[in-house]
Design a protein around this motif. Structure first.
Motif, PDB file in Angstrom:
ATOM      1  N   THR A 170       0.667  -1.324  -0.042  1.00 17.60           N
ATOM      2  CA  THR A 170      -0.074   0.084  -0.140  1.00 17.60           C
ATOM      3  C   THR A 170       0.858   1.364   0.106  1.00 17.60           C
ATOM      4  O   THR A 170       0.448   2.250  -0.590  1.00 17.60           O
ATOM      5  N   ASN A 177      -0.005  -1.570  -6.550  1.00 19.70           N
ATOM      6  CA  ASN A 177      -1.273  -1.123  -6.829  1.00 19.70           C
ATOM      7  C   ASN A 177      -2.015  -1.588  -5.452  1.00 19.70           C
ATOM      8  O   ASN A 177      -3.257  -1.977  -5.542  1.00 19.70           O
ATOM      9  N   GLU A 179      -4.161  -2.780  -2.248  1.00 15.62           N
ATOM     10  CA  GLU A 179      -4.989  -4.054  -1.764  1.00 15.62           C
ATOM     11  C   GLU A 179      -5.504  -4.475  -3.163  1.00 15.62           C
ATOM     12  O   GLU A 179      -5.955  -5.785  -3.063  1.00 15.62           O
ATOM     13  N   GLN A 180      -5.729  -3.732  -4.207  1.00 11.06           N
ATOM     14  CA  GLN A 180      -6.291  -4.222  -5.309  1.00 11.06           C
ATOM     15  C   GLN A 180      -5.353  -5.083  -5.778  1.00 11.06           C
ATOM     16  O   GLN A 180      -5.730  -6.066  -6.758  1.00 11.06           O
ATOM     17  N   ALA A 277      -2.640 -10.203  -4.927  1.00  8.06           N
ATOM     18  CA  ALA A 277      -2.889  -9.112  -3.978  1.00  8.06           C
ATOM     19  C   ALA A 277      -2.454  -9.347  -2.702  1.00  8.06           C
ATOM     20  O   ALA A 277      -2.219 -10.558  -2.364  1.00  8.06           O
TER      21      ALA A 277
ATOM     22  N   ASN B  94     -12.194  -9.832   0.772  1.00  9.11           N
ATOM     23  CA  ASN B  94     -10.851 -10.214   0.487  1.00  9.11           C
ATOM     24  C   ASN B  94     -10.607 -10.616  -0.963  1.00  9.11           C
ATOM     25  O   ASN B  94     -11.116 -11.785  -1.186  1.00  9.11           O
ATOM     26  N   PRO B  95      -9.787  -9.906  -1.600  1.00 11.60           N
ATOM     27  CA  PRO B  95      -9.612 -10.482  -3.117  1.00 11.60           C
ATOM     28  C   PRO B  95      -9.059 -12.039  -3.309  1.00 11.60           C
ATOM     29  O   PRO B  95      -9.781 -12.620  -4.281  1.00 11.60           O
ATOM     30  N   THR B 120     -14.909  -3.287  -5.648  1.00  7.03           N
ATOM     31  CA  THR B 120     -13.844  -3.192  -6.792  1.00  7.03           C
ATOM     32  C   THR B 120     -12.545  -3.914  -6.684  1.00  7.03           C
ATOM     33  O   THR B 120     -12.365  -4.668  -7.668  1.00  7.03           O
ATOM     34  N   PRO B 121     -11.962  -3.916  -5.631  1.00  8.10           N
ATOM     35  CA  PRO B 121     -10.540  -4.685  -5.577  1.00  8.10           C
ATOM     36  C   PRO B 121     -11.106  -6.220  -5.511  1.00  8.10           C
ATOM     37  O   PRO B 121     -10.265  -6.882  -6.222  1.00  8.10           O
ATOM     38  N   ASN B 189      -8.087   3.556  -1.723  1.00  8.44           N
ATOM     39  CA  ASN B 189      -6.814   3.352  -2.322  1.00  8.44           C
ATOM     40  C   ASN B 189      -6.870   2.331  -3.218  1.00  8.44           C
ATOM     41  O   ASN B 189      -6.110   1.333  -3.446  1.00  8.44           O
ATOM     42  N   ASP B 190      -7.791   2.403  -4.295  1.00  9.78           N
ATOM     43  CA  ASP B 190      -7.926   1.612  -5.370  1.00  9.78           C
ATOM     44  C   ASP B 190      -8.595   2.198  -6.441  1.00  9.78           C
ATOM     45  O   ASP B 190      -8.754   3.558  -6.295  1.00  9.78           O
ATOM     46  N   ASP B 191      -9.238   1.645  -7.375  1.00 10.34           N
ATOM     47  CA  ASP B 191      -9.790   2.088  -8.499  1.00 10.34           C
ATOM     48  C   ASP B 191     -11.106   2.989  -8.012  1.00 10.34           C
ATOM     49  O   ASP B 191     -11.514   3.912  -8.832  1.00 10.34           O
ATOM     50  N   ARG B 194      -9.462   6.448  -7.097  1.00 11.85           N
ATOM     51  CA  ARG B 194      -8.774   7.028  -8.021  1.00 11.85           C
ATOM     52  C   ARG B 194     -10.071   7.447  -9.273  1.00 11.85           C
ATOM     53  O   ARG B 194      -9.653   8.598  -9.733  1.00 11.85           O
ATOM     54  N   THR B 214      -6.827   2.401   3.238  1.00  6.84           N
ATOM     55  CA  THR B 214      -6.842   0.992   3.011  1.00  6.84           C
ATOM     56  C   THR B 214      -7.766   0.251   3.856  1.00  6.84           C
ATOM     57  O   THR B 214      -7.723   0.462   4.927  1.00  6.84           O
ATOM     58  N   THR B 215      -8.519  -0.764   3.258  1.00 12.98           N
ATOM     59  CA  THR B 215      -9.524  -1.392   3.984  1.00 12.98           C
ATOM     60  C   THR B 215      -9.119  -2.495   5.060  1.00 12.98           C
ATOM     61  O   THR B 215      -9.730  -2.745   6.100  1.00 12.98           O
ATOM     62  N   THR B 216      -7.820  -2.771   4.834  1.00 15.63           N
ATOM     63  CA  THR B 216      -7.398  -3.326   6.249  1.00 15.63           C
ATOM     64  C   THR B 216      -6.541  -2.721   7.279  1.00 15.63           C
ATOM     65  O   THR B 216      -6.299  -3.240   8.281  1.00 15.63           O
TER      66      THR B 216
END
Lengths: 379, 423
Positions: A170, A177, A179-180, A277, B94-95, B120-121, B189-191, B194, B214-216
């Protein structure tokens, strides 16, 4: 040994400072005797095992093939890990992070080629090799620190490494990129296998090849002079040094080898889903890996296979349970997150109490007892 | 070489040769088989949802509502005589879990389509897989522009207005109401974050300060502190409900007073006030946007129909913005399924959505066409006042490119009987 001073009674009783891990370890490896080349025997074994698994994957539906592939990816990691912890007595809690290093290397290499429009079958092996190289380097750095640290201190440092993964991903969002995570082109079966060839079977084969290679090389390493040095260092560093073994170098090398395996496993694991990820490599993964090799049987490659199977089985356990028994929403929700950890802990406790040698040790004991009974004539 | 070794080697080679014969016939048969997930009496579809984890507060209610709507449809005979089976799998946002459960749904449970995969993630990481499997991936529950790439991901479709559309409309309102103010951005903090920022900056130019979470990591204090230090007067926030609550709570705690303008995904008043408890008073004055009927608008015929379904099949959960989302998305899916014809195939379903033309509870039309896979084209702003969230001002539409933000004046539609679409 020629003792110059008379040994006191307590000195005789106490075996030279055993490692706390000793109880969990198998005895000295069976002497192989002059039965042909070790390399050839292992090679034959590997080809046989590989052929069996390939036959199996030809029969399995896609999702089960994916599970086979996952087991193989984890086997790369657990095999290297069990050599480090079991045979060399160095406790690392950072192997999840090493897997992540390998996985991100694969992703970055593959994306690099993809962005430049380069395509080819050689990119996958190249990226996996890069993953091994990058993690081996990381292993070298950690190993250099590890050679100066012992027991809980070493565990602490490697634990810190394990917690770094999400932070690094992060903080350097531009590269990793956040956490994605990173996506890269999915691996597809080559055209000559036919248009209807199952992609998951192809993935299983890739993972299988990596796992067989890892286990084959490790099996030889373990039986080599280096393998004996590993054990000697684990059992008594002073005695090992007296015997002319360079203790620090052996420890660092063990870390490098084990890290390389973790990198390969992590890389293959990434290839299976074409993404990386940080959520894939949480702190729990490092702990799960340790539990898996302990349950499987510390220091034995067969035990590593058990561990890898267990790691994959437990991933699917919660959804299986909640699907089989229609649980109330709240209970199912609570289970989903925690069940794997609870079951793992429970198995660990039971195995430690009932079979300190792990599943591998238990199977061996049972087999030996059965053989003895058959051999013994009836009285 | 010793005889035993030689024998083992020979056996191994033989086995290897045998194994090398590809088992193609079986796969070919499987590929030619019927449409996966569709029988004469059932259509099985699946989804991944955060029933646990950081996004579960609020979002876990969406799939419950979707499921309730399908039960309602099934009780009236289903779609073309087929009952809808909706398999919901938890991925904890969690991806890594998403990858696992989506593969299980597609490969093992053989679902016909995916509906409303959330996040999204999470969903970004299954796009490649969904593409190779050619599974219709309808109405992803997220406004990322990722879903709108028909040439790259031909079976994936968005549903809600994308975050850039939303960002442009929110920023346009801010520009009108707070001319010359210091406008800042707080985003995931991802798409999600952004894309939102891209839309905002298209209208306002560079923002005064931008911070991410960030989600974590639940520690949003430093980010909020930085926004306060930058002297922000307006904060446009692209955050999921848990983090909207955290951020606004932190801002109140630090004595940081700014106008909060929040993305619809993280602005449901019921969800936020549940999270904040006694501190829910800090939500007063929060501006957000939406594109569906507001749950508090009991005169709205859609809300009346949904409430009936909710009381019958989903009474254990509160009826909130998430529930309305779940009902509306399920409604659109039934429309798409009807448009796919009596004998739906995966290809027909994708074609039907591309053809578009659905109108439902949403305030604006969808943007679906052969080369656009984005969902709703606009939003309307709402505000929290005296503990209730209500719309104000006109509805706006725009696109994720350079199109201007324009007012949309067509009146909203009314639901068919029982809120069951007929065409």
């Amino acid at each position: 040994m020629t003792a110059t001073r008379p040994s006191t009674r307590s000195d005789v009783d106490r075996p030279a400072r055993p490692s706390p891990l000793r109880r969990l370890l198998p005895g000295a490896p069976a002497t192989t005797g002059p039965r042909g080349s070790t390399l050839l025997r292992h090679l034959a074994g590997a080809v046989l095992a590989g052929a069996l698994v390939v036959l199996l994957t030809n029969q399995l539906p896609p999702y089960q093939n994916l599970q086979v592939a996952r087991v193989c990816a984890f086997l790369c990691v657990t095999a290297g890990y069990t050599v480090l912890v079991g045979l060399n007595g160095q406790l690392s809690l950072g192997h999840g992070a090493l897997m992540a290093t390998g996985a991100y290397t694969v992703a970055l290499v593959q994306r690099g080629f993809d962005e430049r429009g380069v395509q080819g079958r050689w990119i996958l092996p190249l990226s996996l090799l890069a993953a091994v190289a990058a993690t081996a380097l990381a292993g070298l750095v950690i190993g250099l620190a590890a050679a100066r640290l012992r027991g809980p201190y070493l565990a602490g440092v490697t634990l810190a490494v394990a917690t770094l993964v999400p932070a690094v991903s992060t903080i350097f969002t531009g590269v990793f990129n956040g956490e994605q995570g990173l996506r890269f082109p999915a691996e597809t079966p080559p055209a000559f296998l036919g248009a209807y060839f199952q992609p998951e079977r192809w993935l299983a084969w890739i993972a299988l090849l990596a796992a067989l290679l890892t286990v084959l090389l490790l099996a030889n390493l373990v039986r080599s002079r280096f393998g004996r040095s590993l054990r000697a260092v684990r059992d008594d560093e002073v005695a090992a040094r007296l015997a002319g073994i360079h203790v620090a170098r052996t420890q660092v090398l063990a870390f490098v080898v084990s890290a390389g395996c973790a990198g390969l496993g992590g890389g293959v694991y990434a290839v299976l889903t074409a993404t990386v990820a940080p959520g894939k490599f949480p702190l729990e993964l490092s702990l799960f890996l340790l539990m898996a090799i302990v349950i499987g049987g510390l220091g034995s490659l067969t035990g590593a296979v058990w561990g890898a199977v267990l790691l994959v089985a437990l991933q699917d356990l919660p959804s299986l349970l909640t699907e089989t028994f229609s649980l109330s929403g709240g209970l199912a929700q609570r289970l989903e997150g925690n069940l794997a950890l609870a079951v793992f802990g429970l198995i660990l406790i039971v195995v430690m109490l009932a079979a300190p040698g792990g599943l591998h040790g238990a199977v061996r004991t049972v087999a030996a007892r059965l053989r003895a009974r058959r051999r013994a004539p009836e009285h | 070489m010793r005889p035993t070794t030689r024998r083992i080697l020979a056996a191994a080679t033989g086995l290897a040769l045998l194994a090398a014969v590809p088992a193609c016939a079986d796969d070919e048969k499987q590929a030619a088989e019927n449409v996966p997930g569709v029988t004469d009496t059932e259509i099985v579809i699946g989804t991944h949802q955060p029933l646990t984890g950081p996004a579960a507060p609020g979002y876990s209610k969406i799939s419950a509502a979707t499921k309730a709507y399908f039960e309602h449809i099934n009780s009236k005979g289903g779609v073309n005589g087929r009952k809808i089976v909706y398999k919901v799998m938890d991925d904890g946002y969690n991806p890594a879990n998403t990858e696992n459960v989506v593969r299980k749904l597609v490969l093992d449970d053989k679902v016909f389509a995916l509906l409303g995969g959330l996040g999204t993630p999470t969903h970004t990481n299954v796009l490649e897989f969904v593409k190779t499997q050619k599974v219709p991936d309808l109405f992803v529950s997220s406004g990322s522009r990722n879903w709108n790439q028909p040439d790259k991901y031909p079976t994936t479709f968005g549903w809600q207005p994308d975050y850039t559309v939303e960002g442009k409309i929110l920023a346009t309102w801010v520009k009108q109401q707070f001319p010359g103010a210091k406008v800042c951005h707080f985003g995931q903090n991802d798409d999600f974050g952004r894309d939102s920022l891209a839309g905002v900056e298209k209208v306002l130019g560079p923002v005064a300060a931008k911070q991410t979470y960030t989600t974590t990591n639940q520690q949003v204090g430093p980010a909020i502190g930085a926004l306060k230090a930058a002297g922000c007067q307006v904060v446009i926030s692209a955050s999921i409900p848990g983090f909207t609550a955290l951020a606004m709570g932190q801002a109140a705690g630090q004595g940081f007073r700014a106008q909060w303008v929040v993305s619809n995904v993280g602005a449901d008043y019921t969800t936020l006030s549940n999270q904040l408890g006694d501190k829910k008073v800090i939500l007063e004055g929060m501006v957000a946007d939406n594109y569906l009927p507001m749950v508090g608008d009991t005169a709205n015929p859609w809300i009346q129909e949904y409430t009936k379904i909710h009381q019958k099949y989903n009474a254990a959960n509160p009826i909130d913005g998430n529930a309305i989302y779940g009902y509306s998305m399920a409604y659109t899916f039934v429309q798409a399924l009807l448009a796919a014809g009596k004998d739906p195939t995966r290809e027909k379903l994708v074609e039907a959505v591309q053809k578009g033309g659905f109108r439902g509870p949403g305030l604006t039309p969808f943007r679906y066409s052969d080369d656009v896979h984005a969902g709703y084209s606009g939003v309307r702003l709402n505000k929290v006042q005296n503990g209730a969230q209500a719309y104000f001002g006109p509805t706006y539409t725009t696109d994720d490119g350079d199109a201007a933000v324009t007012e949309f004046t067509e009146p909203p539609t009314t639901p068919p009987a029982d809120a069951i679409p007929t065409t």
